[in-house]
Design an enzyme around this catalytic site. Structure first.
Site, short mmCIF file in Angstrom:
data_model
loop_
_atom_site.label_atom_id
_atom_site.label_comp_id
_atom_site.label_asym_id
_atom_site.label_seq_id
_atom_site.Cartn_x
_atom_site.Cartn_y
_atom_site.Cartn_z
N LYS A 27 -26.91 9.30 -38.88
CA LYS A 27 -25.73 8.93 -37.98
C LYS A 27 -25.59 7.35 -37.99
O LYS A 27 -26.41 6.49 -38.66
CB LYS A 27 -26.34 9.09 -36.31
CG LYS A 27 -26.14 10.54 -36.24
CD LYS A 27 -26.63 10.91 -34.65
CE LYS A 27 -26.45 12.33 -34.57
NZ LYS A 27 -26.54 12.87 -32.84
N TYR A 62 -17.74 17.78 -32.06
CA TYR A 62 -18.54 17.95 -30.99
C TYR A 62 -17.82 18.75 -29.93
O TYR A 62 -18.18 18.71 -28.82
CB TYR A 62 -19.01 16.51 -30.47
CG TYR A 62 -20.23 16.06 -31.19
CD1 TYR A 62 -21.32 16.63 -31.31
CD2 TYR A 62 -20.13 14.73 -32.00
CE1 TYR A 62 -22.66 16.42 -32.00
CE2 TYR A 62 -21.24 14.25 -32.80
CZ TYR A 62 -22.50 15.12 -32.83
OH TYR A 62 -23.44 14.61 -33.33
N ASN A 68 -29.63 8.78 -31.86
CA ASN A 68 -30.65 9.27 -32.22
C ASN A 68 -30.86 9.82 -33.95
O ASN A 68 -31.47 10.88 -34.29
CB ASN A 68 -31.07 10.78 -31.29
CG ASN A 68 -29.97 11.80 -31.61
OD1 ASN A 68 -28.89 11.38 -32.17
ND2 ASN A 68 -30.27 12.70 -30.61
N HIS A 88 -28.34 14.25 -37.32
CA HIS A 88 -27.87 15.61 -36.53
C HIS A 88 -28.18 16.73 -37.59
O HIS A 88 -28.22 16.31 -38.90
CB HIS A 88 -26.05 15.49 -36.56
CG HIS A 88 -25.77 17.03 -36.63
ND1 HIS A 88 -25.49 17.56 -35.18
CD2 HIS A 88 -25.13 17.66 -37.41
CE1 HIS A 88 -25.22 18.74 -35.48
NE2 HIS A 88 -24.84 19.03 -36.76
N GLU A 138 -19.78 23.72 -39.57
CA GLU A 138 -20.03 22.36 -39.69
C GLU A 138 -19.66 21.96 -41.20
O GLU A 138 -19.19 20.91 -41.45
CB GLU A 138 -21.16 21.98 -39.07
CG GLU A 138 -21.36 21.84 -37.61
CD GLU A 138 -22.76 21.61 -36.85
OE1 GLU A 138 -23.77 21.38 -37.78
OE2 GLU A 138 -22.75 21.98 -35.83
P1 RTP Z 1 -27.49 17.17 -32.86
O1 RTP Z 1 -26.36 18.09 -32.57
O2 RTP Z 1 -26.86 15.62 -32.94
O3 RTP Z 1 -28.11 17.47 -34.04
O4 RTP Z 1 -28.53 17.06 -31.95
P2 RTP Z 1 -29.12 18.13 -30.94
O5 RTP Z 1 -28.63 19.61 -31.50
O6 RTP Z 1 -30.71 17.83 -30.90
O7 RTP Z 1 -28.75 17.97 -29.57
P3 RTP Z 1 -27.12 18.45 -28.92
O8 RTP Z 1 -27.60 18.94 -27.73
O9 RTP Z 1 -26.49 19.34 -30.04
O10 RTP Z 1 -26.34 17.23 -28.55
C1 RTP Z 1 -25.55 16.45 -29.39
C2 RTP Z 1 -25.73 15.24 -29.41
O11 RTP Z 1 -25.18 14.54 -28.08
C3 RTP Z 1 -26.24 13.50 -27.58
N1 RTP Z 1 -26.83 13.73 -26.45
N2 RTP Z 1 -27.01 12.93 -25.43
N3 RTP Z 1 -27.40 11.69 -23.06
C4 RTP Z 1 -27.63 12.88 -22.98
O12 RTP Z 1 -28.12 13.55 -22.31
C5 RTP Z 1 -27.49 13.62 -24.41
N4 RTP Z 1 -27.66 14.84 -24.55
C6 RTP Z 1 -27.13 14.98 -26.05
C7 RTP Z 1 -27.32 13.31 -28.80
O13 RTP Z 1 -27.14 12.39 -29.49
C8 RTP Z 1 -27.48 14.68 -29.29
O14 RTP Z 1 -27.83 14.40 -30.63
MG MG Z 2 -26.56 20.07 -31.52
#
Ligand code: RTP
Ligand code: MG
Length: 143
Positions: free
Chosen positions: A11, A51, A114, A117, A128
């Site tokens: 990222k 997204y 973070n 991804h 994706e």
């Molecule tokens: P990613 O998709 O980026 O690999 O991350 P992930 O599966 O661990 O998390 P996901 O639930 O898919 O959320 C995608 C991205 O959205 C941002 N996020 N912000 N502020 C918040 O509560 C929040 N929750 C999620 C994060 O950047 C996350 O990686």
């Molecule tokens: Mg995710």
């Protein structure tokens, strides 16, 4: 064990920290092979489409803004249980909760920025990968 493919992003925050190579090294040390890779600067439309599943979430606007704030590396990783393996080396979404030695624990500061991804399931990995790469851009190993 199944050989899988997963989709990964370094990222904008991690690219800005100049740790692309460090993160690629972690993929390689975990036995994941990079079979496609490129640097892109996502458009707003591209990030919104990527997204789309989070469209109704309160953080969607900030997420799109962050993901378009600078260049990213997008890559396809291949290996045994690649989807779970990649999520394990990335660590938890919130870097505060990520295990020591994971990418997010070492390079990320907040849940919003973070570092990486990784796809979360075979269906999302396929979607994706196809979202960012044509078949010709994917180069399975021949040796
Ligand atoms: P990613 O998709 O980026 O690999 O991350 P992930 O599966 O661990 O998390 P996901 O639930 O898919 O959320 C995608 C991205 O959205 C941002 N996020 N912000 N502020 C918040 O509560 C929040 N929750 C999620 C994060 O950047 C996350 O990686
Ligand atoms: Mg995710």
């Amino acid at each position: 064990m199944a050989i899988e493919r997963t989709f990964s992003i370094v990222k904008p925050d991690a690219v800005a920290k100049n740790v692309i190579g460090e993160i690629y090294t972690r993929f390689e040390r975990a036995g994941l092979k990079i079979i496609a890779s490129k640097m892109i600067h996502m458009s707003k439309e591209q990030a919104e489409g990527f997204y789309a599943e989070h469209k109704e979430r309160p953080f969607f606007g900030a997420l799109v803004e962050f993901m378009t704030s600078g260049p990213v590396m997008v890559q396809v990783l291949e290996g045994e249980n690649a989807i779970a393996a990649n999520r394990e080396i990335m660590g938890a979404t919130n870097p505060q909760e990520a295990l020591r030695g994971t990418i997010r624990a070492d390079y990320a500061v907040s849940v919003d920025e973070n570092a990486a991804h990784g796809s979360d399931a075979p269906e999302s990995a396929a979607r994706e990968i196809a979202y960012f790469f044509s078949d010709e851009e994917i180069c399975p190993r021949t040796r």
